[in-house]
Design an enzyme around this catalytic site. Structure first.
Site, mmCIF file in Angstrom:
data_model
loop_
_atom_site.group_PDB
_atom_site.id
_atom_site.type_symbol
_atom_site.label_atom_id
_atom_site.label_comp_id
_atom_site.label_asym_id
_atom_site.label_seq_id
_atom_site.Cartn_x
_atom_site.Cartn_y
_atom_site.Cartn_z
ATOM 1 N N ASP A 201 145.932 114.527 108.189
ATOM 2 C CA ASP A 201 146.220 114.868 106.800
ATOM 3 C C ASP A 201 146.774 116.289 106.679
ATOM 4 O O ASP A 201 146.212 117.140 105.988
ATOM 5 C CB ASP A 201 144.950 114.707 105.963
ATOM 6 C CG ASP A 201 145.224 114.859 104.468
ATOM 7 O OD1 ASP A 201 146.324 114.505 104.032
ATOM 8 O OD2 ASP A 201 144.318 115.340 103.753
ATOM 9 N N GLU A 440 137.514 114.080 114.305
ATOM 10 C CA GLU A 440 137.420 112.747 113.705
ATOM 11 C C GLU A 440 138.149 111.665 114.496
ATOM 12 O O GLU A 440 138.921 110.879 113.948
ATOM 13 C CB GLU A 440 137.928 112.775 112.262
ATOM 14 C CG GLU A 440 137.088 113.635 111.334
ATOM 15 C CD GLU A 440 137.533 113.551 109.886
ATOM 16 O OE1 GLU A 440 138.535 112.870 109.602
ATOM 17 O OE2 GLU A 440 136.888 114.192 109.025
ATOM 18 N N TYR A 493 132.118 113.760 103.014
ATOM 19 C CA TYR A 493 132.613 114.062 101.672
ATOM 20 C C TYR A 493 131.900 113.180 100.644
ATOM 21 O O TYR A 493 132.507 112.360 99.969
ATOM 22 C CB TYR A 493 134.136 113.850 101.615
ATOM 23 C CG TYR A 493 134.900 114.867 102.425
ATOM 24 C CD1 TYR A 493 135.296 116.076 101.859
ATOM 25 C CD2 TYR A 493 135.211 114.645 103.760
ATOM 26 C CE1 TYR A 493 135.988 117.020 102.588
ATOM 27 C CE2 TYR A 493 135.890 115.578 104.503
ATOM 28 C CZ TYR A 493 136.289 116.762 103.908
ATOM 29 O OH TYR A 493 136.970 117.707 104.648
ATOM 30 N N GLU A 529 132.855 120.025 107.840
ATOM 31 C CA GLU A 529 133.742 119.858 106.682
ATOM 32 C C GLU A 529 132.931 119.308 105.515
ATOM 33 O O GLU A 529 132.081 118.433 105.703
ATOM 34 C CB GLU A 529 134.903 118.893 106.963
ATOM 35 C CG GLU A 529 135.964 119.401 107.918
ATOM 36 C CD GLU A 529 137.117 118.415 108.072
ATOM 37 O OE1 GLU A 529 137.336 117.598 107.140
ATOM 38 O OE2 GLU A 529 137.791 118.446 109.117
#
Length: 634
Positions: A201, A440, A493, A529
């Site tokens: 991303d 990831e 998240y 994160e």
């Protein structure tokens, strides 16, 4: 076709490409550096096969003689320099060249090596000097160099022409990986249409991203230096000298004031310092980032010039237990950020005003650390970290490894080489306290266990003195790489990608996450994160997603759990992200990723103030700061 062409031009190890050390070029009485930053001629190869430059030998003469060229700044990404979407989104070979005069004394002195070094170019590079191929390199974030003295001395009365071809194509075996998808339906797409697919991303910026340098050394020269520091034997060093079979070596350690702190002789040895000044992180000590200078001289024959290389050295230790991370035997808690090398117009190009601004913001924020997400950053940035005491988790470009074919032997072999290059470049930075081998990955896939076992074992063999991690977002029960890491790094998240809009679930889910990971693996944990997208200036009460208020509430809910678990085994928190950054276009991104606590132009959102208050409070709790730093005045 151009992928096959890249393979055909693969010439690793030939044409004088250096396989030894990768010391940063520094001037000294025996070394000179010529920076080639500035405007270069540039041309993208828009031919259908992207191979016209090779078929017509664009490297054999001036690039301007092959067709239209434009000015291109180096270092910079080429994507955002013009108004052309075709160049912004270009995939394939681009060409650079520049002519310059090499100092006559360099050419006339046969006792000098002349080395051409590229700080980084994304992704696959081939370099010619005066039409002669001198080196190639695979990988977009690490330096490469070659001795070009013999080529330059063939035509000493003519200017030197450097040509660099760069291909930004990503395949399933590159790092990061990607794939080319051809669209063959003539009712939907024009002839020869293809796109570059990626699984990460951030925008796939390309070009020559770091300085191109010419530098000199004597023919008998310091090729590499490795240091390891400890409390007992303050500095254990190993020096590699090239150009002499049995060189004598003199080593002198000087302090910040230029006073001699210790001396030694021989290519390996130990330097013990009376009342040694340790290298401490920012906000952990009143004198952070203390650096000595390790001056190394090989004793060449009387008729030969003597080389001198000065390496900045910080004396510090790193140690990990099941629940704590220690620097200099003191518990260290990461309160920091994730970053990107990303900014308007220059993309990923090294930009000193931006670097200095970012460090001022880090110190204003009270951040003591960052992760080089998701690739190695410029050496100049790590040097700043060394001087300012900012702790670094040094990450390789292993991001977007989602396809099972990217866990094959070819991918693993390349990944091992990338880690070798990364450790070779960064091994002496005191700011670097941990290696990250991936971000990831699809680590629940069956090949991942073998892949990461070998990769992490190889990295530990390269550097036994630093812990190794990779960053996971997998289910803790199915992560096949986690058993091999020293520190668990987890991205999550909650209330964003999962249960969007429901901040009330964050404390429950985050607490469960920590307990699951630590219960299974008994390792310290870093929340590597977390965060939420924010459109700067967008407000809502009650908070709604994408507003500044929502980011505030997300951070506050995470912080409550961090405060509970850092008393047990959580050793760090890194916000995603330091600043907004560009991504590929898509329905989930409005001109880039907006999870920054600063805008892309480095203006604070309200979340930055939440984080600043927290980070200074965390720093003040250590009790090791002088009084003038016990409040956020920076």
């Amino acid at each position: 076709k151009y992928l096959a062409l890249a393979a055909r031009w693969h010439i690793r190890g030939a044409w004088g490409a250096l396989s030894g050390g990768m010391l940063y070029p520094r001037e000294s009485p025996s070394r000179e550096v010529k920076d080639l930053s500035g405007l270069w001629s540039f041309r993208a190869d828009f031919s259908p096969g992207r191979n016209a430059g090779f078929e017509k030998s664009w490297f054999s003469g001036r690039l301007s003689e092959t067709g239209p060229v434009i000015d291109m700044p180096v270092p910079a990404s080429f994507n955002d320099i013009t108004q052309e979407a075709q160049l912004r989104d270009f995939i394939g070979w681009v060409w650079y060249d520049r002519e310059l005069w090499v100092p006559g004394r360099w050419l006339s002195d046969e006792g000098l090596r002349i080395v051409l070094r590229v700080g980084s170019a994304h992704y696959y590079s081939i370099v010619w000097v005066n039409g002669a191929k001198v080196m190639e390199h695979e990988g977009g974030h690490l330096p490469f160099e070659a001795d070009v003295g013999n080529v330059l001395r063939k035509n000493p009365s003519q200017p030197c022409r450097i040509t660099i071809a760069v291909n930004n194509t990503l395949t399933l075996q590159t790092l990061p990986p990607g794939s080319i998808q051809h669209m063959d339906d003539p009712t939907m797409y024009p002839p020869g249409y293809f796109v570059q697919n990626i699984n990460f991303d951030f925008f796939n910026y390309a070009g020559i991203h770091r300085p191109v340098l010419l530098y000199t050394t004597p023919n008998v020269y310091i090729d590499d230096i490795a240091v390891q520091t400890s409390f007992a034997d303050n500095i254990v060093y190993q020096v590699s000298v090239a150009g002499s079979s049995e060189p004598a070596v003199q080593v002198t350690l000087t302090d910040k004031d230029g006073r001699c702190a210790a001396t030694s002789g021989g290519s390996s040895g130990t330097l013990r310092v009376t009342d040694v000044n340790l290298w401490w992180p920012y906000l952990m000590h009143e004198n952070p980032g203390y650096l000595y200078s390790l001056e190394v001289r090989p004793q060449a024959a009387a008729s030969r010039p003597t080389d001198l290389y000065a390496l900045p050295v910080g004396v510090r230790t790193v140690r990990v237990t099941d629940t704590r991370f220690f620097i200099n035997n003191k518990p260290f808690y990461f309160h920091g950020v994730n970053k990107h090398e990303d900014y308007d117009i220059r993309g990923k190009g090294l930009d000193w005003p931006l670097v200095v601004k970012d460090f001022n913001l880090l110190k204003w924020l009270g951040a003591n650390s960052f992760r080089t997400s998701h690739y190695p950053y410029a050496e100049e940035i790590l040097q700043m970290c060394d001087r300012h005491g900012i702790v670094v988790i040094d990450e390789c470009p292993g991001v977007g490894i989602k396809d099972i074919r990217s866990f094959g032997n070819a991918s693993l072999a390349h990944h091992l080489v990338v880690m070798e290059e990364l450790v070779r470049r960064d091994k002496n930075h005191p700011s670097v306290v941990m290696w990250s081998v991936a971000n990831e990955p699809a680590s629940e896939m069956p090949p991942a266990g073998r892949y990461f076992k070998e990769l992490i074992s190889h990295t530990k063999a390269l550097d036994p003195h630093r812990p190794v991690t990779f960053v996971s977002n997998s289910n803790f029960n199915r992560d096949l790489g986690a058993p091999y890491v020293d520190v668990i790094c987890v991205n999550s998240y909650f209330s964003w990608y999962r249960d969007p809009g429901h901040v009330e679930v964050i404390p429950i889910q985050l607490k469960t996450q920590f307990e699951n990971w630590h219960g299974k693996y008994q390792r310290p944990i870093i929340q590597s994160e977390y965060g939420a997208d924010v459109v700067s200036g967008l407000h809502s009460d009650p908070p709604m997603m994408f507003t500044e208020e929502y980011q505030e509430v997300v951070l506050q809910n995470y912080h409550k759990v961090f405060d509970q678990k850092r008393k047990e085994y959580v050793v760090g928190e890194l916000i995603w992200n330091f600043a907004d950054f560009m991504t590929a276009q898509g329905t989930l991104r409005v001109v880039g990723n907006k999870k920054g606590i600063f805008t892309r132009q480095r203006q604070p959102k309200s979340g930055a103030f939440i984080l600043r208050d927290r980070y200074w409070r965390l720093a003040n709790e250590t009790g090791r700061l002088p009084p003038w730093t016990r409040y956020p005045c920076h």
